[in-house]
Design a protein around this motif. Sequence first.
Motif, PDB file in Angstrom:
ATOM      1  N   ILE A  76       7.601   7.852  13.182  1.00 49.13           N
ATOM      2  CA  ILE A  76       6.273   8.343  12.768  1.00 49.13           C
ATOM      3  C   ILE A  76       5.709   9.339  13.776  1.00 49.13           C
ATOM      4  N   ARG A 108       9.576  -2.527  -2.197  1.00 45.01           N
ATOM      5  CA  ARG A 108       8.847  -2.046  -1.010  1.00 45.01           C
ATOM      6  C   ARG A 108       8.403  -0.600  -1.212  1.00 45.01           C
ATOM      7  N   ALA A 111       5.661  -0.353  -3.715  1.00 43.90           N
ATOM      8  CA  ALA A 111       4.363  -0.842  -3.253  1.00 43.90           C
ATOM      9  C   ALA A 111       3.576   0.261  -2.554  1.00 43.90           C
ATOM     10  N   PHE A 115      -0.628   4.641  -2.910  1.00 43.80           N
ATOM     11  CA  PHE A 115      -1.343   5.280  -1.801  1.00 43.80           C
ATOM     12  C   PHE A 115      -0.775   6.669  -1.523  1.00 43.80           C
ATOM     13  N   ALA A 162       6.860   7.474   5.836  1.00 39.90           N
ATOM     14  CA  ALA A 162       6.591   6.129   5.311  1.00 39.90           C
ATOM     15  C   ALA A 162       7.850   5.551   4.691  1.00 39.90           C
ATOM     16  N   VAL A 165      10.351   4.424   7.476  1.00 38.50           N
ATOM     17  CA  VAL A 165       9.965   3.166   8.132  1.00 38.50           C
ATOM     18  C   VAL A 165      10.129   1.985   7.171  1.00 38.50           C
TER      19      VAL A 165
ATOM     20  N   MET B   1      -7.190  -1.422  -0.123  1.00 40.11           N
ATOM     21  CA  MET B   1      -6.074  -0.482   0.009  1.00 40.11           C
ATOM     22  C   MET B   1      -5.616  -0.434   1.473  1.00 40.11           C
ATOM     23  N   HIS B   2      -4.302  -0.463   1.667  1.00 41.97           N
ATOM     24  CA  HIS B   2      -3.782  -0.453   3.029  1.00 41.97           C
ATOM     25  C   HIS B   2      -3.303   0.947   3.385  1.00 41.97           C
ATOM     26  N   ILE B   3      -3.410   1.285   4.668  1.00 41.17           N
ATOM     27  CA  ILE B   3      -2.886   2.567   5.141  1.00 41.17           C
ATOM     28  C   ILE B   3      -1.387   2.405   5.394  1.00 41.17           C
ATOM     29  N   SER B   4      -0.592   3.363   4.911  1.00 46.08           N
ATOM     30  CA  SER B   4       0.869   3.269   5.078  1.00 46.08           C
ATOM     31  C   SER B   4       1.302   3.846   6.418  1.00 46.08           C
ATOM     32  N   ASP B   5       2.605   3.690   6.690  1.00 43.14           N
ATOM     33  CA  ASP B   5       3.186   4.281   7.902  1.00 43.14           C
ATOM     34  C   ASP B   5       3.108   5.792   7.831  1.00 43.14           C
ATOM     35  N   CYS B  89       2.771  -7.076   5.041  1.00 39.70           N
ATOM     36  CA  CYS B  89       3.650  -5.970   5.425  1.00 39.70           C
ATOM     37  C   CYS B  89       5.109  -6.426   5.398  1.00 39.70           C
ATOM     38  N   GLN B  93       5.489  -4.792   1.977  1.00 38.86           N
ATOM     39  CA  GLN B  93       5.251  -3.422   2.408  1.00 38.86           C
ATOM     40  C   GLN B  93       3.865  -2.929   1.983  1.00 38.86           C
ATOM     41  N   PHE B  94       2.872  -3.845   1.931  1.00 42.10           N
ATOM     42  CA  PHE B  94       1.476  -3.412   1.764  1.00 42.10           C
ATOM     43  C   PHE B  94       1.006  -3.022   3.155  1.00 42.10           C
TER      44      PHE B  94
END
Lengths: 309, 212
Positions: A76, A108, A111, A115, A162, A165, B1-5, B89, B93-94
């Motif tokens: 990242i 995964r 999910a 976002f 993302a 990872v 809502m979650h922030i991703s990598d 997570c 993977q949330f």
Amino acid sequence: MNAALSWLESLLVLAGLLSPLMLPMLYFLLYRPKRRDGLASPIDSLDARAARPSFFQRWHCGLKVACLLATCFLFISPRGLAVCLADVAIALLATALSRPSWRRVLARLAAMSGFLTMLLLMLPFSGAVQAGEPTYSLAFLPDSLPLRLSGLGAATLIILKATAVALLMEPMLSTATLADTLHGFRQLGVPASLTQMLLLCHRYIFVFQHEAARMWRGMRLRGFVAGANAASLFAIGNFLGMLFVRSFERTQRVYEAMLCRGFTGEMPRAAAPPMTARDALKALFWLALAVSPLVTEMYFADFMRFLGE
Amino acid sequence: MHISDGVLPISVSVAAYVAAGAGVAVSLRFLRPEDLPKIAVVTSAFFVASLISVPMGPTSVHLLLPGIVGILLGPAAFLSIAVGLILQCFLFQFGGITALGVNALMMGVPALVCAGLFRWLQNGDRRRAMCSGALVGGLGTALAACFLALFLATAGENFFAAAKLALVAHAPVVILEAVVTAAMTGFLFRVKPELLCLPPRSKWRGKGDCSL
């Protein structure tokens, strides 16, 4: 520099921007997860495939977790498009080497897709246009909202990072029993009480999901249909309250039973095998692989250009 | 809502990791070891509860529940939320493993605020408990949305529009969460008031198990 796109081109661009949503669609098409209304489908245990021999399964847990976690942070850090693509390729290789459940790998990625699609739809159209930056006007958007290439690039980088990872999670977490993986985290300095809690929680999630499903079935048998109204919300509130009451009472019983069996705050576990030279070699190999795209870009850019000429 | 990598700059991710790690360390220090299994069990109950989707118009949303965690666990809420997020997570993977610190701050700090506010508002009256439950439930989600917008804004000017969208998208969830939290608080007040960590001035003085 602004170029107007035709309707067909604009629709193709829109399809491209919505493309991460293909992943959940693919997941539903391939695996058709059973949904009991309102309740998510049963969770798969994290370490169901821990005994499957693979490159990562035979690796010392502490070293494996340390190397893969370092790689996550490396992936990242700021980097260019080509390096990000190479990272995804490395992560994909690692995933394949860990012989995972591909269903969960896809789950995964699916999910994250909501976002990431949000970012992909927002970033190219927001922010100030730099002087001389190429922009495109889509047919169904006003000219004041052009698509900026730099925004699109930033969103693409985020998606690649993302993905890389997320792909590393299966090799890191599902190639050893959770107790061993968490012991690996402990060797990295994570407090023992935290890992004990994670272990207990992972055990209890399945129990409580079963309990919740049972209660939900009872509600439905009594004629409850969830709708978007105050009565439904109150019923769901009471349902959650009951879930907590039952889990608290269960805790009390379980905790007393644990004390009776000599629980001292630490779960007994078999001694982990010691680290060998082979584990250290694996770590060296992995770290070299993980930094190779970055090193190639930093030191061999001129060489690559020279080859290109 | 979650922030991703990969969304936030690595400096923000690492700083949030350090801050959240300090928060967890402080929570662990103030807890008795015998409380840990209890918190673990409540955490898994929240985890399961957050998987239940609540219908909202044509679609459905899942609840965030920072308000309820705060009400039930008080000061231990931060630890509980951090553990819940780690599991989300790991399993689904949330949010991502490098964004764990950010997500823990985003959900855990509102839960702590809710815990304090709820305790401060109680006087042993059920109607008042329900009203403050609604307030705290809505506030927890609203604060989490504000933190999400704030963190997204640290990623640069490009992210301002996404941050605004994230704020707006949470508005209906705030209302849902307020109603569900009010109902749950009223239910627990009748059925098992000692779970609500009522303060000493209430008539349940002495009965409450606020050690959690």
